[in-house]
Design a protein around this motif. Structure first.
Motif, short mmCIF file in Angstrom:
data_model
loop_
_atom_site.label_atom_id
_atom_site.label_comp_id
_atom_site.label_asym_id
_atom_site.label_seq_id
_atom_site.Cartn_x
_atom_site.Cartn_y
_atom_site.Cartn_z
N UNK A 174 0.83 -1.21 0.00
CA UNK A 174 0.00 0.00 0.00
C UNK A 174 0.87 1.27 0.00
N UNK A 176 3.94 1.57 -1.18
CA UNK A 176 4.55 1.69 -2.50
C UNK A 176 3.56 2.26 -3.50
N UNK A 177 2.33 1.72 -3.45
CA UNK A 177 1.29 2.13 -4.40
C UNK A 177 1.02 3.63 -4.32
N UNK A 180 4.17 5.87 -5.34
CA UNK A 180 4.41 5.91 -6.78
C UNK A 180 3.30 6.69 -7.48
N UNK A 181 2.06 6.60 -6.96
CA UNK A 181 0.98 7.33 -7.64
C UNK A 181 1.18 8.84 -7.49
N UNK A 184 3.57 9.73 -10.11
CA UNK A 184 2.85 9.71 -11.39
C UNK A 184 2.07 10.99 -11.62
N UNK A 187 4.46 13.66 -12.83
CA UNK A 187 4.87 13.42 -14.21
C UNK A 187 3.74 13.76 -15.17
N UNK A 188 2.49 13.40 -14.79
CA UNK A 188 1.35 13.63 -15.69
C UNK A 188 1.20 15.11 -15.99
N UNK A 238 -6.90 17.54 -19.47
CA UNK A 238 -6.94 16.08 -19.22
C UNK A 238 -5.84 15.70 -18.23
N UNK A 239 -4.64 16.26 -18.45
CA UNK A 239 -3.52 15.91 -17.57
C UNK A 239 -3.80 16.36 -16.15
N UNK A 242 -6.12 13.84 -14.58
CA UNK A 242 -5.42 12.60 -14.20
C UNK A 242 -4.55 12.84 -12.97
N UNK A 245 -6.76 12.87 -9.95
CA UNK A 245 -7.20 11.51 -9.61
C UNK A 245 -6.08 10.76 -8.91
N UNK A 246 -4.83 10.92 -9.43
CA UNK A 246 -3.71 10.17 -8.84
C UNK A 246 -3.39 10.68 -7.43
N UNK A 249 -7.64 10.25 -5.51
CA UNK A 249 -8.58 9.13 -5.61
C UNK A 249 -7.91 7.77 -5.55
N UNK A 250 -6.58 7.74 -5.28
CA UNK A 250 -5.92 6.43 -5.22
C UNK A 250 -5.67 6.07 -3.77
#
Lengths: 250, 83
Positions: A174, A176-177, A180-181, A184, A187-188, A238-239, A242, A245-246, A249-250
């Motif tokens: 969890x 790590x997830x 990393x998100x 992400x 980066x997005x 859009x980016x 995303x 969300x990252x 919402x993760x």
């Protein structure tokens, strides 16, 4: 273990370096393009010296905006109270990601603003009589291309200040997830602003160029510029979605 | 939700992939659509009597070049929500 408490500071300092290092690349290039075109313009039209010099300086200031955002994020990462030990890997990932988002995010918009300002200087040299209209259009175009840098700034600030501490007792998967998100998300939005920023800068540059050649078509040119810039902005949005969300919402 | 390390790595890779996918996927459409709009400004300034035709062509061209941005969005959403 020393590393177990120091990794947050390591991430913050790395993020600070990445942010202003990457952010400075195209800010410098963009301002240089404007100064170059300004110099050529003064060579061609020495009589419009004052107006060209003013357009060049204002254009350079506007092109520096994204670089200043990157500087602010760097300063916050170094002096904004992140020499902390609580927060865990979530905090470390968020700080590194904030630097990545703003550093990469400054690349496109400042290149776009530089191109737009350069074309404006060319245009003022061609038609000093319409210098004020051209300078107004240059500023609007540069503001449009900086919009995506502002998206990157928003995501960066959210990553700095609204990521919660890592709760105790989470398992490794969890942790790590989520970490990393967060990377992400940076980066997005960072990569996602390059295209729109550079693209809108091209639109604005062409509009400035054409305003110097066909000053009578001013309203038509501005209309097309706004419409085209709005459509190219869509991928930055859009980016942004995303990235949100990252983060949330993760 | 309990996650093993392996599941965590897989899901983390999917999320990093989602971010990279949308980020890089926005590069092309952004630059491409900007180029279309720039050329449309040029065209309208040179021949303002064809403004409506040029605007139509610009919007259709931008819609086509937007499609890869939308593919990236779809893949990013799939990577976030259905892995």
């Amino acid at each position: 273990m020393i590393l177990s408490v120091e990794y947050i500071r390591i991430a913050a300092y790395l993020g600070a370096g990445i942010s202003v290092g990457l952010g400075a690349i195209t800010t410098g290039i963009g301002s240089g393009i404007i100064a170059g075109e300004g110099a050529i313009g003064i060579m061609k039209q020495p009589k419009a010296n004052d107006q060209l010099f003013r357009t060049m300086l204002i254009g350079q200031a506007a092109a520096q905006t994204a670089g200043i955002f990157a500087l602010v994020i760097s300063m916050l990462l170094i002096y904004g109270g992140f020499d902390i030990t609580e927060g865990g890997w979530f905090r470390a990932a968020a700080l590194l990601s904030a630097g990545l988002a703003m550093g990469i995010g400054a690349l496109g918009p400042s290149l776009g603003a530089g191109y737009s300002g350069g074309e404006a200087c060319k245009s003022v040299a061609r038609m000093p009589k319409h210098g004020n209209a051209i300078m107004g259009n240059m500023l609007i175009g540069q503001a449009l291309s900086q919009t995506s840098a502002i998206f990157a700034l928003v995501v960066s600030l959210l990553l700095l200040y609204s990521v919660p501490n890592q709760p105790a007792g989470l398992n490794v998967g969890k942790i790590l997830l989520k970490s990393i998100s967060l990377i992400g998300a940076g980066m997005a939005i960072g990569l996602g602003t390059i295209g729109p920023g550079a693209g809108i800068g091209y639109v604005a540059g062409k509009a400035n160029d054409m305003m110097g050649r066909f000053p009578k078509e001013r309203s038509m040119i501005m209309r097309t510029m706004f419409l085209g810039a709005a459509v190219s902005e869509s991928t930055a949005i859009y980016s942004l979605v995303i990235a949100f969300l990252l983060i949330f919402a993760v | 939700m309990e996650l093993t390390l392996a599941q965590g790595i897989v899901k983390a890779a999917a999320l990093l992939g989602a971010g990279m996918c949308m980020g890089m996927g926005a590069l092309g459409p952004g630059i491409g659509e900007g180029f279309v709009a720039g050329k449309a400004c040029e065209g309208i300034a040179r021949s303002p009597e064809n403004a409506s035709l040029i605007t139509r062509t610009m919007l259709v061209g931008q819609a086509v070049s937007e499609s890869t941005g939308i593919y990236s969005l779809v893949i990013a959403l799939l990577l976030i929500f259905s892995t």
